[in-house]
Design an enzyme around this catalytic site. Structure first.
Site, PDB file in Angstrom:
ATOM      1  N   ASP A  45      -5.682   0.170 -11.496  1.00  0.00           N
ATOM      2  CA  ASP A  45      -6.957  -0.228 -12.436  1.00  0.00           C
ATOM      3  C   ASP A  45      -8.099  -0.476 -11.659  1.00  0.00           C
ATOM      4  OD1 ASP A  45      -5.794  -2.418 -10.808  1.00  0.00           O
ATOM      5  OD2 ASP A  45      -6.674  -4.060 -12.171  1.00  0.00           O
TER       6      ASP A  45
ATOM      7  N   ASP B  58     -12.329   1.874  -4.306  1.00  0.00           N
ATOM      8  CA  ASP B  58     -11.138   0.767  -4.738  1.00  0.00           C
ATOM      9  C   ASP B  58     -10.471   1.153  -6.070  1.00  0.00           C
ATOM     10  OD1 ASP B  58      -9.932  -1.622  -4.955  1.00  0.00           O
ATOM     11  OD2 ASP B  58     -11.943  -2.890  -5.606  1.00  0.00           O
TER      12      ASP B  58
ATOM     13  N   GLU C  26      -4.311  -5.503 -10.544  1.00  0.00           N
ATOM     14  CA  GLU C  26      -4.716  -6.293  -9.393  1.00  0.00           C
ATOM     15  C   GLU C  26      -6.214  -6.952  -9.401  1.00  0.00           C
ATOM     16  OE1 GLU C  26      -6.545  -7.028  -5.437  1.00  0.00           O
ATOM     17  OE2 GLU C  26      -7.352  -5.791  -6.843  1.00  0.00           O
TER      18      GLU C  26
ATOM     19  N   GLU D 102      -5.762  -0.472   0.519  1.00  0.00           N
ATOM     20  CA  GLU D 102      -7.210  -1.080  -0.143  1.00  0.00           C
ATOM     21  C   GLU D 102      -8.305  -0.656   0.845  1.00  0.00           C
ATOM     22  OE1 GLU D 102      -7.998  -2.717  -2.706  1.00  0.00           O
ATOM     23  OE2 GLU D 102      -6.632  -3.881  -3.386  1.00  0.00           O
TER      24      GLU D 102
HETATM   25 ZN   LIG Z   1      -8.694  -3.103  -4.828  1.00  0.00          ZN
END
Ligand SMILES: [Zn+2]
Length: 427
Positions: free
Chosen positions: A96, A125, A159, A188
């Protein structure tokens, strides 16, 4: 130790594939909220991985927070079995992305490539990290088809809104557990030369002070909840903030300012509700009968959450003792325990050695000021051997013109592939 060259070469040979995969993922606008196109991105990943021998399962987090028929919370778990029994290395990425926001000069879902970067919402991200982990796994399997253990790649939902429709659901249903997974890497965007060991804890609470409504021309007939809240804020300002500044942590939190306990007052609302912007009249004169604040307390691994909560309740009791009519409610909203992998944990040592071999430097060890899905992998999944490691610059996350560097993706994919070789090949 076998030479690193074939694996590194296998990654650089996949440079175009890595860029194309990153672009494909960015072009699926998996916006959260509300949680769009989750099935689409899982299906694209399945279509890539299944023909290569990965067993792919699409898992819907039925009944999880935010799951609905309109916006189902889909997750993908793909597993590739080596030829012999061994340990499982799992790469977990959230699929997401947050809202686009203003200020973009490129198409947020275009995946444009310029000057060695791929642009788009989620580029850093963390679709770049997801793509890097897939390329790493593919290159490793092609180079070392005979290995012990298994590789898993998951792409998980939500997340950005707490992970309850994603990693938490998978952990509750046994996908993350010591029985089937031994090493977890979350790609990440922590920069390619840093290993993130964990994160601080969180406690959110809403405090409401009570008052009594009266005409604003005769405030002495009422009791102002805003003045009571003012007393609470004064106590926070003069007693709590100085106390928090003394609580330092051994956790290597970045940035440096977060290496202590922190408190943010997210919001304050008191008295009459705000009118719509098109309302042209005057406000009504009333004494405020309630006032609310929301606190966001971030705490350290050295702190106990019961003490964190007791700090606030004792502060409120002190205010109460000095103000005869003071009444309050406190409502807890959310909590997460701090987590930190051991620097000597197997996955930490292996990734650190791989960083040295790819970048010719020692890694930095960091801890995140805010939380991410490691909280669920640790607490629900009982997997302590878990870190965040991936390409991309953290400061670019959630910003306009978000990008990920192609060289950074290549370097971190090499680190991931060497880590697979270290953990899954016999030396
Ligand atoms: Zn993230």
């Amino acid at each position: 130790m076998q030479t690193d060259t074939p694996l590194k070469t296998a990654i650089t040979a996949r440079r175009d594939a890595l860029v194309a995969l990153t672009q494909d993922l960015i072009r699926i606008p998996t916006l959260n909220p509300p949680g769009r196109h989750y099935h689409d991105i899982c299906a694209v990943l399945e279509a890539r991985l299944a023909p290569q021998g990965f067993t792919c399962e699409l898992v819907r987090a039925k009944g999880a927070a935010a799951d609905s028929e309109a916006f189902p919370r889909w997750n993908l778990v793909a597993r590739y079995e080596g030829g012999r029994p061994g340990e499982c290395v799992h790469f977990n990425s959230h699929h997401d992305v947050v809202e686009v926001g203003h200020g973009w000069t490129t198409d947020p879902f275009g995946g444009e490539v310029k000057q060695g970067r791929v642009y788009g919402r989620g580029a850093c991200d963390m679709k770049g990290g997801l793509a890097a982990s897939i390329i790493a796994a593919e290159a490793f399997i092609a180079t070392h088809p005979e290995f012990a253990g298994a590789i898993e790649i998951s792409a998980t939902a939500d997340e950005e809104s707490g992970g309850f429709g994603g990693v938490a659901y998978l952990a509750e249903n046994g996908w993350f557990s010591p029985e089937r997974v031994q090493h977890v890497i979350i790609p990440e965007p922590l920069n390619k030369d840093r290993i993130c060991l964990g994160h601080r804890g969180v406690w959110w609470a809403e405090i409401e002070t009570k008052g009594r409504i009266a005409h604003g021309s005769m405030p002495f007939l009422g009791d102002s909840a805003i003045r009571h809240m003012g007393a609470v804020l004064h106590e926070i300002e003069t007693v709590l903030y100085p106390l928090l500044a003394t609580k330092r942590t051994e956790m290597p939190v970045v940035p440096e300012g977060a290496r202590q306990s922190t408190l943010n007052i997210n919001s304050i609302h008191g008295g009459e509700a705000e009118q719509d912007p098109d309302y042209t009249g005057l406000p009504a004169p009333c004494v405020a009968d309630r006032c609310r604040i929301v606190l966001d307390r971030r705490f350290l691994i050295e702190e106990d959450i019961t003490e964190v909560k007791a700090e606030i309740t004792s502060l409120l009791e002190r205010v109460k003792a000095s103000r005869p009519s003071f009444e309050y409610d406190i409502r807890e909203l959310f909590e997460v325990q701090p987590t930190m992998a051991d620097k000597d944990a197997p996955v930490v040592r292996s990734v650190a050695a791989s960083i040295e071999r790819v970048l010719a430097r020692q890694p930095d060890y960091v801890v995140s000021p805010g939380t991410y899905d490691q909280k669920h992998i640790d607490r629900i999944g009982r997997l302590k051997n878990c870190i965040a490691y991936g390409p991309g610059i953290l400061d670019l996350a959630h910003q306009p013109d978000e990008w990920v560097g192609i060289d950074d993706m290549i370097d971190s994919a090499q680190v991931m592939a060497l880590t697979l070789a270290d953990l899954l090949l016999e030396h």
